[in-house]
Scaffold this motif. Sequence first.
Motif, PDB file in Angstrom:
ATOM      1  N   PHE A 176      39.691  37.787  35.828  1.00 51.64           N
ATOM      2  CA  PHE A 176      38.474  38.606  35.684  1.00 51.64           C
ATOM      3  C   PHE A 176      37.213  37.739  35.755  1.00 51.64           C
ATOM      4  O   PHE A 176      36.224  38.138  36.359  1.00 51.64           O
ATOM      5  CB  PHE A 176      38.526  39.405  34.377  1.00 51.64           C
ATOM      6  N   GLU A 177      37.259  36.549  35.134  1.00 50.41           N
ATOM      7  CA  GLU A 177      36.086  35.661  35.198  1.00 50.41           C
ATOM      8  C   GLU A 177      35.853  35.228  36.648  1.00 50.41           C
ATOM      9  O   GLU A 177      34.722  35.127  37.110  1.00 50.41           O
ATOM     10  CB  GLU A 177      36.299  34.412  34.324  1.00 50.41           C
ATOM     11  N   TYR A 178      36.968  34.953  37.354  1.00 53.79           N
ATOM     12  CA  TYR A 178      36.851  34.563  38.763  1.00 53.79           C
ATOM     13  C   TYR A 178      36.182  35.695  39.556  1.00 53.79           C
ATOM     14  O   TYR A 178      35.291  35.476  40.364  1.00 53.79           O
ATOM     15  CB  TYR A 178      38.233  34.233  39.350  1.00 53.79           C
ATOM     16  N   ALA A 179      36.636  36.922  39.292  1.00 53.50           N
ATOM     17  CA  ALA A 179      36.074  38.084  40.003  1.00 53.50           C
ATOM     18  C   ALA A 179      34.574  38.178  39.724  1.00 53.50           C
ATOM     19  O   ALA A 179      33.769  38.311  40.648  1.00 53.50           O
ATOM     20  CB  ALA A 179      36.790  39.356  39.562  1.00 53.50           C
ATOM     21  N   ARG A 180      34.206  38.072  38.450  1.00 52.66           N
ATOM     22  CA  ARG A 180      32.792  38.142  38.077  1.00 52.66           C
ATOM     23  C   ARG A 180      31.977  37.026  38.727  1.00 52.66           C
ATOM     24  O   ARG A 180      30.936  37.272  39.328  1.00 52.66           O
ATOM     25  CB  ARG A 180      32.677  37.974  36.569  1.00 52.66           C
ATOM     26  N   GLY A 181      32.500  35.808  38.628  1.00 52.19           N
ATOM     27  CA  GLY A 181      31.766  34.634  39.118  1.00 52.19           C
ATOM     28  C   GLY A 181      31.662  34.583  40.641  1.00 52.19           C
ATOM     29  O   GLY A 181      30.842  33.846  41.180  1.00 52.19           O
ATOM     30  N   ASN A 182      32.516  35.318  41.333  1.00 51.45           N
ATOM     31  CA  ASN A 182      32.528  35.236  42.793  1.00 51.45           C
ATOM     32  C   ASN A 182      32.205  36.571  43.452  1.00 51.45           C
ATOM     33  O   ASN A 182      32.565  36.798  44.614  1.00 51.45           O
ATOM     34  CB  ASN A 182      33.886  34.716  43.284  1.00 51.45           C
ATOM     35  N   ARG A 184      33.264  39.581  43.120  1.00 51.14           N
ATOM     36  CA  ARG A 184      34.388  40.416  43.546  1.00 51.14           C
ATOM     37  C   ARG A 184      34.388  41.681  42.700  1.00 51.14           C
ATOM     38  O   ARG A 184      33.907  41.671  41.564  1.00 51.14           O
ATOM     39  CB  ARG A 184      35.694  39.639  43.371  1.00 51.14           C
ATOM     40  N   LYS A 185      34.953  42.754  43.264  1.00 56.79           N
ATOM     41  CA  LYS A 185      34.775  44.066  42.625  1.00 56.79           C
ATOM     42  C   LYS A 185      36.011  44.562  41.869  1.00 56.79           C
ATOM     43  O   LYS A 185      35.910  45.396  40.994  1.00 56.79           O
ATOM     44  CB  LYS A 185      34.444  45.128  43.716  1.00 56.79           C
ATOM     45  N   LYS A 186      37.191  44.062  42.271  1.00 61.21           N
ATOM     46  CA  LYS A 186      38.406  44.694  41.742  1.00 61.21           C
ATOM     47  C   LYS A 186      39.493  43.659  41.447  1.00 61.21           C
ATOM     48  O   LYS A 186      39.644  42.687  42.197  1.00 61.21           O
ATOM     49  CB  LYS A 186      38.921  45.684  42.796  1.00 61.21           C
ATOM     50  N   VAL A 187      40.239  43.881  40.357  1.00 61.05           N
ATOM     51  CA  VAL A 187      41.408  43.049  40.043  1.00 61.05           C
ATOM     52  C   VAL A 187      42.641  43.958  40.057  1.00 61.05           C
ATOM     53  O   VAL A 187      42.642  45.028  39.450  1.00 61.05           O
ATOM     54  CB  VAL A 187      41.251  42.367  38.666  1.00 61.05           C
ATOM     55  N   THR A 188      43.680  43.522  40.765  1.00 61.42           N
ATOM     56  CA  THR A 188      44.955  44.267  40.807  1.00 61.42           C
ATOM     57  C   THR A 188      46.042  43.401  40.159  1.00 61.42           C
ATOM     58  O   THR A 188      46.288  42.278  40.616  1.00 61.42           O
ATOM     59  CB  THR A 188      45.368  44.560  42.276  1.00 61.42           C
ATOM     60  N   ALA A 189      46.679  43.908  39.115  1.00 62.45           N
ATOM     61  CA  ALA A 189      47.758  43.149  38.456  1.00 62.45           C
ATOM     62  C   ALA A 189      49.101  43.578  39.050  1.00 62.45           C
ATOM     63  O   ALA A 189      49.363  44.774  39.218  1.00 62.45           O
ATOM     64  CB  ALA A 189      47.744  43.401  36.957  1.00 62.45           C
ATOM     65  N   PRO A 215      34.348  45.888  31.898  1.00 58.24           N
ATOM     66  CA  PRO A 215      34.123  47.237  32.461  1.00 58.24           C
ATOM     67  C   PRO A 215      33.417  47.203  33.813  1.00 58.24           C
ATOM     68  O   PRO A 215      33.464  48.189  34.553  1.00 58.24           O
ATOM     69  CB  PRO A 215      33.233  47.910  31.396  1.00 58.24           C
ATOM     70  N   ASP A 216      32.772  46.083  34.130  1.00 54.00           N
ATOM     71  CA  ASP A 216      32.063  45.965  35.419  1.00 54.00           C
ATOM     72  C   ASP A 216      33.021  45.703  36.582  1.00 54.00           C
ATOM     73  O   ASP A 216      32.626  45.771  37.754  1.00 54.00           O
ATOM     74  CB  ASP A 216      31.028  44.827  35.346  1.00 54.00           C
ATOM     75  N   TYR A 238      42.401  45.244  49.112  1.00 45.72           N
ATOM     76  CA  TYR A 238      42.598  44.391  47.938  1.00 45.72           C
ATOM     77  C   TYR A 238      41.568  43.268  47.871  1.00 45.72           C
ATOM     78  O   TYR A 238      41.069  42.803  48.901  1.00 45.72           O
ATOM     79  CB  TYR A 238      44.046  43.881  47.902  1.00 45.72           C
ATOM     80  N   ASP A 239      41.299  42.852  46.629  1.00 42.90           N
ATOM     81  CA  ASP A 239      40.205  41.921  46.384  1.00 42.90           C
ATOM     82  C   ASP A 239      40.732  40.695  45.615  1.00 42.90           C
ATOM     83  O   ASP A 239      41.061  39.692  46.216  1.00 42.90           O
ATOM     84  CB  ASP A 239      39.135  42.710  45.588  1.00 42.90           C
ATOM     85  N   VAL A 240      40.914  40.826  44.298  1.00 45.54           N
ATOM     86  CA  VAL A 240      41.565  39.760  43.519  1.00 45.54           C
ATOM     87  C   VAL A 240      42.901  40.329  43.025  1.00 45.54           C
ATOM     88  O   VAL A 240      42.929  41.391  42.401  1.00 45.54           O
ATOM     89  CB  VAL A 240      40.700  39.330  42.310  1.00 45.54           C
ATOM     90  N   ILE A 241      43.987  39.626  43.340  1.00 44.23           N
ATOM     91  CA  ILE A 241      45.330  40.084  42.934  1.00 44.23           C
ATOM     92  C   ILE A 241      45.877  39.062  41.946  1.00 44.23           C
ATOM     93  O   ILE A 241      45.916  37.867  42.266  1.00 44.23           O
ATOM     94  CB  ILE A 241      46.249  40.167  44.172  1.00 44.23           C
ATOM     95  N   VAL A 242      46.270  39.511  40.763  1.00 42.91           N
ATOM     96  CA  VAL A 242      46.766  38.553  39.769  1.00 42.91           C
ATOM     97  C   VAL A 242      48.246  38.803  39.512  1.00 42.91           C
ATOM     98  O   VAL A 242      48.665  39.941  39.321  1.00 42.91           O
ATOM     99  CB  VAL A 242      45.897  38.576  38.479  1.00 42.91           C
ATOM    100  N   CYS A 243      49.046  37.729  39.575  1.00 44.65           N
ATOM    101  CA  CYS A 243      50.508  37.886  39.544  1.00 44.65           C
ATOM    102  C   CYS A 243      51.160  36.879  38.605  1.00 44.65           C
ATOM    103  O   CYS A 243      50.702  35.736  38.502  1.00 44.65           O
ATOM    104  CB  CYS A 243      51.123  37.548  40.903  1.00 44.65           C
TER     105      CYS A 243
END
Length: 359
Positions: A176-182, A184-189, A215-216, A238-243
Amino acid sequence: MKKHRITLIPGDGIGPEITEVTKKCIGATGVNIEWEECEAGIPAIEKYGEPLPKETIESIKRNKICLKGPITTPVGSGYRSINVALRQIFNLYACVRPFKVYPGARTSYREIDLIIVRENMEDLYAGVEFEVGKPETLKIIQEINNLSEKEIRQDSGVSIKPISISESEKIMRFAFEYARGNNRKKVTAVHKANIMKFTDGLFLDVAKRVATEYPDIEFEDRIVDNMAMQLVQKPQKYDVIVCPNLYGDILSDLCAGLVGGLGLSPGVNYGDEIAIFEPTHGSAPKYAGKNIVNPSAQILAAILMLRHIKEVESANRLENALSKVIADGRFTTYDFKPEGEQGVSTFEMGRAIIRELGE
Ligand code: NAD
Protein backbone atom coordinates in the motif's frame (compact mmCIF):
# COMPACT_ATOMS: atom_id res chain seq x y z
CA MET A 1 28.78 14.90 -8.07
CA LYS A 2 27.87 12.40 -5.37
CA LYS A 3 29.91 9.21 -5.39
CA HIS A 4 28.07 5.95 -4.67
CA ARG A 5 29.78 2.76 -3.55
CA ILE A 6 27.77 -0.25 -4.68
CA THR A 7 28.32 -4.00 -4.44
CA LEU A 8 28.25 -5.72 -7.83
CA ILE A 9 27.74 -9.49 -8.02
CA PRO A 10 28.15 -10.67 -11.63
CA GLY A 11 26.88 -14.14 -10.59
CA ASP A 12 27.36 -17.03 -13.01
CA GLY A 13 25.98 -18.40 -16.31
CA ILE A 14 25.01 -15.37 -18.42
CA GLY A 15 25.46 -13.08 -15.37
CA PRO A 16 29.01 -11.85 -16.11
CA GLU A 17 28.08 -10.81 -19.70
CA ILE A 18 24.92 -8.91 -18.84
CA THR A 19 26.38 -7.21 -15.76
CA GLU A 20 29.44 -6.09 -17.78
CA VAL A 21 27.23 -4.50 -20.43
CA THR A 22 25.06 -2.92 -17.72
CA LYS A 23 28.12 -1.46 -15.97
CA LYS A 24 29.21 0.12 -19.27
CA CYS A 25 25.72 1.61 -19.86
CA ILE A 26 25.59 3.05 -16.33
CA GLY A 27 29.11 4.45 -16.83
CA ALA A 28 27.90 6.19 -20.00
CA THR A 29 25.20 8.09 -18.04
CA GLY A 30 28.04 9.82 -16.16
CA VAL A 31 26.78 8.77 -12.74
CA ASN A 32 29.64 8.36 -10.25
CA ILE A 33 29.69 4.79 -8.95
CA GLU A 34 32.54 2.90 -7.36
CA TRP A 35 31.74 -0.77 -7.86
CA GLU A 36 32.83 -3.28 -5.24
CA GLU A 37 32.85 -6.48 -7.28
CA CYS A 38 32.11 -9.67 -5.32
CA GLU A 39 31.62 -13.32 -6.13
CA ALA A 40 28.65 -15.61 -5.51
CA GLY A 41 27.62 -18.92 -7.10
CA ILE A 42 29.95 -21.02 -9.25
CA PRO A 43 32.91 -18.52 -9.40
CA ALA A 44 32.77 -18.22 -5.60
CA ILE A 45 33.00 -22.00 -5.19
CA GLU A 46 36.05 -22.01 -7.44
CA LYS A 47 37.72 -19.14 -5.53
CA TYR A 48 36.55 -19.56 -1.92
CA GLY A 49 35.20 -23.13 -1.82
CA GLU A 50 31.71 -21.85 -0.90
CA PRO A 51 28.91 -20.33 -2.99
CA LEU A 52 28.29 -17.31 -0.74
CA PRO A 53 31.57 -16.13 0.83
CA LYS A 54 31.60 -13.85 3.86
CA GLU A 55 33.47 -11.17 1.81
CA THR A 56 30.34 -10.83 -0.36
CA ILE A 57 28.01 -10.69 2.64
CA GLU A 58 30.22 -8.05 4.33
CA SER A 59 30.32 -5.91 1.18
CA ILE A 60 26.50 -5.85 0.91
CA LYS A 61 26.23 -5.06 4.63
CA ARG A 62 28.64 -2.14 4.20
CA ASN A 63 27.24 -0.64 1.00
CA LYS A 64 23.52 -1.40 1.55
CA ILE A 65 22.94 -1.43 -2.23
CA CYS A 66 23.78 -4.35 -4.49
CA LEU A 67 23.36 -4.93 -8.22
CA LYS A 68 23.30 -8.65 -8.81
CA GLY A 69 23.42 -10.93 -11.83
CA PRO A 70 21.67 -14.31 -11.82
CA ILE A 71 23.09 -17.22 -9.84
CA THR A 72 22.62 -20.93 -10.63
CA THR A 73 20.89 -23.17 -8.09
CA PRO A 74 21.66 -26.87 -8.61
CA VAL A 75 18.39 -28.83 -8.80
CA GLY A 76 17.73 -31.39 -6.07
CA SER A 77 21.27 -31.60 -4.70
CA GLY A 78 24.29 -29.41 -3.93
CA TYR A 79 23.84 -26.07 -2.14
CA ARG A 80 20.54 -24.31 -1.53
CA SER A 81 19.59 -21.23 -3.53
CA ILE A 82 21.98 -18.31 -2.99
CA ASN A 83 19.18 -15.98 -4.04
CA VAL A 84 16.95 -17.29 -1.26
CA ALA A 85 19.92 -17.20 1.18
CA LEU A 86 20.62 -13.51 0.41
CA ARG A 87 16.96 -12.64 0.99
CA GLN A 88 16.98 -14.46 4.31
CA ILE A 89 20.36 -13.16 5.58
CA PHE A 90 19.41 -9.52 4.95
CA ASN A 91 15.70 -9.91 5.72
CA LEU A 92 14.76 -8.69 2.23
CA TYR A 93 11.09 -9.29 2.81
CA ALA A 94 9.64 -7.54 -0.25
CA CYS A 95 10.35 -8.37 -3.86
CA VAL A 96 9.10 -5.75 -6.31
CA ARG A 97 8.87 -6.54 -10.01
CA PRO A 98 7.58 -3.98 -12.50
CA PHE A 99 6.19 -5.22 -15.80
CA LYS A 100 5.83 -2.76 -18.62
CA VAL A 101 5.48 -3.20 -22.37
CA TYR A 102 8.26 -1.47 -24.31
CA PRO A 103 7.13 -0.99 -27.93
CA GLY A 104 9.31 -3.27 -30.06
CA ALA A 105 9.21 -6.13 -27.55
CA ARG A 106 8.00 -9.48 -28.90
CA THR A 107 4.45 -9.35 -27.54
CA SER A 108 0.99 -8.57 -28.84
CA TYR A 109 -0.01 -6.95 -25.53
CA ARG A 110 -0.10 -3.17 -25.20
CA GLU A 111 -0.18 -0.79 -22.28
CA ILE A 112 0.65 -3.24 -19.50
CA ASP A 113 2.13 -1.37 -16.58
CA LEU A 114 1.80 -3.39 -13.40
CA ILE A 115 3.84 -4.20 -10.32
CA ILE A 116 4.08 -7.51 -8.51
CA VAL A 117 4.97 -7.24 -4.81
CA ARG A 118 6.00 -10.68 -3.60
CA GLU A 119 6.47 -11.68 0.03
CA ASN A 120 9.98 -13.09 0.21
CA MET A 121 10.50 -14.71 3.60
CA GLU A 122 7.72 -17.22 4.25
CA ASP A 123 5.42 -19.66 2.53
CA LEU A 124 6.82 -22.81 0.91
CA TYR A 125 10.10 -20.95 0.29
CA ALA A 126 10.88 -20.65 4.02
CA GLY A 127 13.24 -23.61 3.58
CA VAL A 128 11.58 -25.77 6.28
CA GLU A 129 11.74 -29.10 4.50
CA PHE A 130 11.98 -32.74 5.52
CA GLU A 131 13.50 -35.31 3.19
CA VAL A 132 11.70 -38.57 2.48
CA GLY A 133 12.71 -41.46 4.76
CA LYS A 134 14.85 -39.40 7.22
CA PRO A 135 14.20 -40.09 10.95
CA GLU A 136 13.13 -36.47 11.56
CA THR A 137 10.71 -36.70 8.62
CA LEU A 138 9.14 -39.89 9.96
CA LYS A 139 8.89 -38.22 13.36
CA ILE A 140 7.12 -35.16 12.00
CA ILE A 141 4.77 -37.34 9.90
CA GLN A 142 3.94 -39.36 13.01
CA GLU A 143 3.28 -36.18 15.01
CA ILE A 144 1.04 -34.70 12.28
CA ASN A 145 -0.86 -37.96 11.90
CA ASN A 146 -1.51 -37.91 15.67
CA LEU A 147 -2.75 -34.31 15.59
CA SER A 148 -4.62 -34.19 12.30
CA GLU A 149 -7.64 -35.98 10.94
CA LYS A 150 -5.82 -36.39 7.64
CA GLU A 151 -3.04 -38.90 7.13
CA ILE A 152 0.33 -38.20 5.55
CA ARG A 153 1.91 -41.26 3.91
CA GLN A 154 5.16 -42.54 5.48
CA ASP A 155 6.98 -42.34 2.12
CA SER A 156 6.40 -38.58 1.82
CA GLY A 157 8.75 -35.65 1.72
CA VAL A 158 7.37 -32.66 3.63
CA SER A 159 7.68 -28.93 2.91
CA ILE A 160 6.16 -26.57 5.44
CA LYS A 161 4.17 -23.49 4.43
CA PRO A 162 4.28 -20.93 7.25
CA ILE A 163 2.42 -17.62 6.77
CA SER A 164 2.39 -15.26 9.78
CA ILE A 165 0.26 -12.27 10.73
CA SER A 166 3.36 -10.12 11.32
CA GLU A 167 5.04 -10.81 7.97
CA SER A 168 1.74 -10.53 6.07
CA GLU A 169 1.11 -7.15 7.70
CA LYS A 170 4.59 -6.03 6.71
CA ILE A 171 4.18 -6.97 3.04
CA MET A 172 0.66 -5.50 2.87
CA ARG A 173 1.81 -2.16 4.32
CA PHE A 174 4.75 -2.24 1.91
CA ALA A 175 2.39 -2.78 -1.05
CA PHE A 176 0.00 0.00 0.00
CA GLU A 177 2.85 2.42 0.78
CA TYR A 178 4.40 1.55 -2.59
CA ALA A 179 1.07 2.27 -4.29
CA ARG A 180 0.75 5.61 -2.49
CA GLY A 181 4.36 6.62 -3.11
CA ASN A 182 4.24 5.74 -6.81
CA ASN A 183 0.87 7.21 -7.72
CA ARG A 184 -0.80 3.83 -8.16
CA LYS A 185 -4.53 3.45 -7.70
CA LYS A 186 -5.26 -0.16 -6.79
CA VAL A 187 -3.84 -3.10 -4.80
CA THR A 188 -4.95 -6.67 -5.60
CA ALA A 189 -4.13 -9.39 -3.03
CA VAL A 190 -3.64 -12.90 -4.44
CA HIS A 191 -4.31 -16.10 -2.46
CA LYS A 192 -5.86 -19.55 -2.44
CA ALA A 193 -7.81 -18.94 0.76
CA ASN A 194 -10.65 -21.21 -0.33
CA ILE A 195 -8.33 -24.23 0.01
CA MET A 196 -5.60 -23.15 2.47
CA LYS A 197 -7.73 -21.41 5.06
CA PHE A 198 -5.14 -21.12 7.82
CA THR A 199 -2.28 -19.75 5.70
CA ASP A 200 -3.65 -18.03 2.60
CA GLY A 201 -6.85 -17.31 4.57
CA LEU A 202 -4.75 -15.52 7.17
CA PHE A 203 -2.92 -13.61 4.43
CA LEU A 204 -6.27 -12.48 3.00
CA ASP A 205 -7.68 -11.46 6.42
CA VAL A 206 -4.60 -9.33 7.07
CA ALA A 207 -4.84 -7.83 3.58
CA LYS A 208 -8.45 -6.79 4.16
CA ARG A 209 -7.59 -5.28 7.55
CA VAL A 210 -4.56 -3.32 6.30
CA ALA A 211 -6.58 -2.10 3.30
CA THR A 212 -8.90 -0.19 5.67
CA GLU A 213 -5.91 1.97 6.67
CA TYR A 214 -5.55 3.11 3.04
CA PRO A 215 -8.98 4.40 1.95
CA ASP A 216 -7.35 6.37 -0.88
CA ILE A 217 -6.21 3.12 -2.59
CA GLU A 218 -8.74 0.72 -4.12
CA PHE A 219 -8.45 -2.85 -2.82
CA GLU A 220 -9.61 -6.19 -4.20
CA ASP A 221 -8.54 -9.83 -3.93
CA ARG A 222 -8.25 -12.68 -6.44
CA ILE A 223 -7.81 -16.44 -6.13
CA VAL A 224 -4.49 -17.30 -7.73
CA ASP A 225 -5.77 -19.56 -10.53
CA ASN A 226 -8.32 -16.93 -11.55
CA MET A 227 -5.58 -14.31 -11.31
CA ALA A 228 -3.43 -16.27 -13.78
CA MET A 229 -6.29 -16.28 -16.29
CA GLN A 230 -7.20 -12.64 -15.71
CA LEU A 231 -3.59 -11.60 -16.27
CA VAL A 232 -3.59 -13.33 -19.64
CA GLN A 233 -7.00 -11.92 -20.64
CA LYS A 234 -6.95 -8.38 -19.27
CA PRO A 235 -3.63 -7.45 -17.69
CA GLN A 236 -4.35 -3.74 -18.22
CA LYS A 237 -6.87 -3.92 -15.34
CA TYR A 238 -4.16 -4.54 -12.76
CA ASP A 239 -1.91 -2.08 -10.98
CA VAL A 240 -0.14 -3.34 -7.82
CA ILE A 241 -0.52 -7.09 -7.16
CA VAL A 242 0.59 -8.42 -3.78
CA CYS A 243 1.23 -12.14 -3.35
CA PRO A 244 2.60 -14.73 -0.95
CA ASN A 245 6.00 -16.05 -2.01
CA LEU A 246 5.17 -18.98 -4.34
CA TYR A 247 2.32 -17.32 -6.28
CA GLY A 248 4.46 -14.18 -6.62
CA ASP A 249 7.24 -16.23 -8.17
CA ILE A 250 4.97 -17.96 -10.68
CA LEU A 251 2.88 -14.92 -11.62
CA SER A 252 6.09 -12.92 -12.14
CA ASP A 253 7.18 -15.28 -14.90
CA LEU A 254 3.69 -15.20 -16.38
CA CYS A 255 3.85 -11.38 -16.49
CA ALA A 256 7.37 -11.56 -17.94
CA GLY A 257 5.84 -13.61 -20.76
CA LEU A 258 3.17 -10.93 -21.30
CA VAL A 259 5.68 -8.11 -21.73
CA GLY A 260 8.02 -9.96 -24.08
CA GLY A 261 10.00 -12.44 -22.00
CA LEU A 262 12.28 -12.82 -19.02
CA GLY A 263 14.91 -10.72 -20.76
CA LEU A 264 12.77 -7.63 -20.07
CA SER A 265 11.81 -8.18 -16.44
CA PRO A 266 13.78 -6.64 -13.58
CA GLY A 267 13.26 -6.94 -9.83
CA VAL A 268 14.33 -5.56 -6.46
CA ASN A 269 14.50 -7.27 -3.10
CA TYR A 270 13.95 -4.72 -0.33
CA GLY A 271 14.66 -4.97 3.38
CA ASP A 272 14.39 -2.10 5.83
CA GLU A 273 17.97 -0.99 5.05
CA ILE A 274 19.35 -3.08 2.19
CA ALA A 275 18.17 -3.42 -1.41
CA ILE A 276 19.39 -5.95 -4.00
CA PHE A 277 18.54 -5.26 -7.66
CA GLU A 278 18.51 -8.13 -10.15
CA PRO A 279 16.85 -9.48 -13.30
CA THR A 280 13.89 -11.85 -12.79
CA HIS A 281 15.47 -14.46 -15.03
CA GLY A 282 18.05 -17.03 -14.02
CA SER A 283 21.54 -17.83 -15.23
CA ALA A 284 20.37 -19.48 -18.53
CA PRO A 285 23.41 -21.84 -18.48
CA LYS A 286 22.91 -23.03 -22.07
CA TYR A 287 23.62 -19.47 -23.29
CA ALA A 288 26.51 -18.71 -20.91
CA GLY A 289 29.54 -17.14 -22.60
CA LYS A 290 27.80 -17.00 -26.01
CA ASN A 291 27.23 -13.24 -25.93
CA ILE A 292 23.71 -13.56 -27.36
CA VAL A 293 21.26 -12.97 -24.49
CA ASN A 294 19.24 -9.86 -23.82
CA PRO A 295 20.89 -7.50 -21.30
CA SER A 296 17.67 -5.44 -20.82
CA ALA A 297 16.40 -7.03 -17.58
CA GLN A 298 19.78 -6.42 -15.96
CA ILE A 299 19.83 -2.85 -17.30
CA LEU A 300 16.23 -2.27 -16.12
CA ALA A 301 17.28 -3.55 -12.67
CA ALA A 302 20.10 -1.00 -12.75
CA ILE A 303 17.58 1.72 -13.72
CA LEU A 304 15.50 0.85 -10.63
CA MET A 305 18.72 1.04 -8.62
CA LEU A 306 19.60 4.49 -10.01
CA ARG A 307 16.13 5.76 -9.01
CA HIS A 308 16.60 4.25 -5.55
CA ILE A 309 19.89 6.13 -5.04
CA LYS A 310 18.16 9.31 -6.31
CA GLU A 311 20.05 9.45 -9.61
CA VAL A 312 16.69 9.95 -11.30
CA GLU A 313 17.92 11.90 -14.32
CA SER A 314 20.49 9.23 -15.21
CA ALA A 315 17.82 6.56 -14.69
CA ASN A 316 15.40 8.34 -17.03
CA ARG A 317 18.08 8.89 -19.69
CA LEU A 318 19.12 5.23 -19.57
CA GLU A 319 15.50 4.01 -19.76
CA ASN A 320 14.87 6.35 -22.67
CA ALA A 321 17.98 5.11 -24.53
CA LEU A 322 17.05 1.47 -23.90
CA SER A 323 13.45 1.96 -25.07
CA LYS A 324 14.66 3.72 -28.24
CA VAL A 325 16.97 0.81 -29.08
CA ILE A 326 14.13 -1.66 -28.47
CA ALA A 327 11.67 0.36 -30.59
CA ASP A 328 14.23 0.80 -33.40
CA GLY A 329 14.79 -2.97 -33.51
CA ARG A 330 18.04 -3.01 -35.51
CA PHE A 331 20.31 -3.62 -32.52
CA THR A 332 18.33 -6.04 -30.38
CA THR A 333 19.03 -9.62 -29.31
CA TYR A 334 17.40 -12.81 -30.63
CA ASP A 335 14.48 -12.75 -28.20
CA PHE A 336 13.09 -9.58 -29.86
CA LYS A 337 13.06 -11.28 -33.27
CA PRO A 338 10.61 -13.72 -34.87
CA GLU A 339 11.30 -17.34 -33.84
CA GLY A 340 14.48 -18.66 -35.49
CA GLU A 341 15.82 -15.25 -36.54
CA GLN A 342 19.17 -14.07 -35.17
CA GLY A 343 19.70 -10.88 -33.24
CA VAL A 344 22.78 -8.82 -32.45
CA SER A 345 25.12 -9.77 -29.61
CA THR A 346 24.62 -8.76 -25.97
CA PHE A 347 27.54 -6.31 -26.22
CA GLU A 348 26.34 -4.88 -29.54
CA MET A 349 22.95 -4.07 -28.00
CA GLY A 350 24.85 -2.42 -25.12
CA ARG A 351 26.88 -0.31 -27.58
CA ALA A 352 23.66 0.83 -29.32
CA ILE A 353 22.26 1.96 -25.94
CA ILE A 354 25.48 3.85 -25.19
CA ARG A 355 25.30 5.55 -28.63
CA GLU A 356 21.73 6.66 -27.82
CA LEU A 357 22.91 8.05 -24.49
CA GLY A 358 25.55 10.09 -26.31
CA GLU A 359 23.00 11.73 -28.63
P1 NAD B 1 16.40 -18.97 -16.78
O1 NAD B 1 15.65 -17.72 -16.47
O2 NAD B 1 17.84 -18.96 -16.49
O3 NAD B 1 16.24 -19.32 -18.32
C1 NAD B 1 15.06 -19.82 -18.91
C2 NAD B 1 15.04 -19.42 -20.38
O4 NAD B 1 14.65 -18.06 -20.47
C3 NAD B 1 16.39 -19.48 -21.07
O5 NAD B 1 16.68 -20.75 -21.53
C4 NAD B 1 16.21 -18.48 -22.17
O6 NAD B 1 15.49 -19.05 -23.22
C5 NAD B 1 15.35 -17.42 -21.52
N1 NAD B 1 16.15 -16.32 -20.96
C6 NAD B 1 16.50 -16.10 -19.66
N2 NAD B 1 17.20 -14.98 -19.56
C7 NAD B 1 17.31 -14.46 -20.79
C8 NAD B 1 17.92 -13.29 -21.34
N3 NAD B 1 18.58 -12.40 -20.56
N4 NAD B 1 17.84 -13.08 -22.66
C9 NAD B 1 17.19 -13.94 -23.46
N5 NAD B 1 16.58 -15.06 -23.03
C10 NAD B 1 16.64 -15.31 -21.71
O7 NAD B 1 15.65 -20.14 -15.99
P2 NAD B 1 16.11 -21.62 -15.68
O8 NAD B 1 16.73 -22.23 -16.88
O9 NAD B 1 14.94 -22.24 -15.05
O10 NAD B 1 17.21 -21.45 -14.55
C11 NAD B 1 18.62 -21.50 -14.76
C12 NAD B 1 19.32 -21.34 -13.44
O11 NAD B 1 19.09 -20.03 -12.91
C13 NAD B 1 18.82 -22.31 -12.37
O12 NAD B 1 19.92 -22.79 -11.66
C14 NAD B 1 17.93 -21.44 -11.49
O13 NAD B 1 17.86 -21.93 -10.19
C15 NAD B 1 18.65 -20.12 -11.56
N6 NAD B 1 17.79 -18.95 -11.26
C16 NAD B 1 18.39 -17.91 -10.66
C17 NAD B 1 17.66 -16.75 -10.41
C18 NAD B 1 18.36 -15.60 -9.76
O14 NAD B 1 19.58 -15.56 -9.74
N7 NAD B 1 17.62 -14.65 -9.21
C19 NAD B 1 16.33 -16.66 -10.83
C20 NAD B 1 15.75 -17.75 -11.50
C21 NAD B 1 16.49 -18.90 -11.71
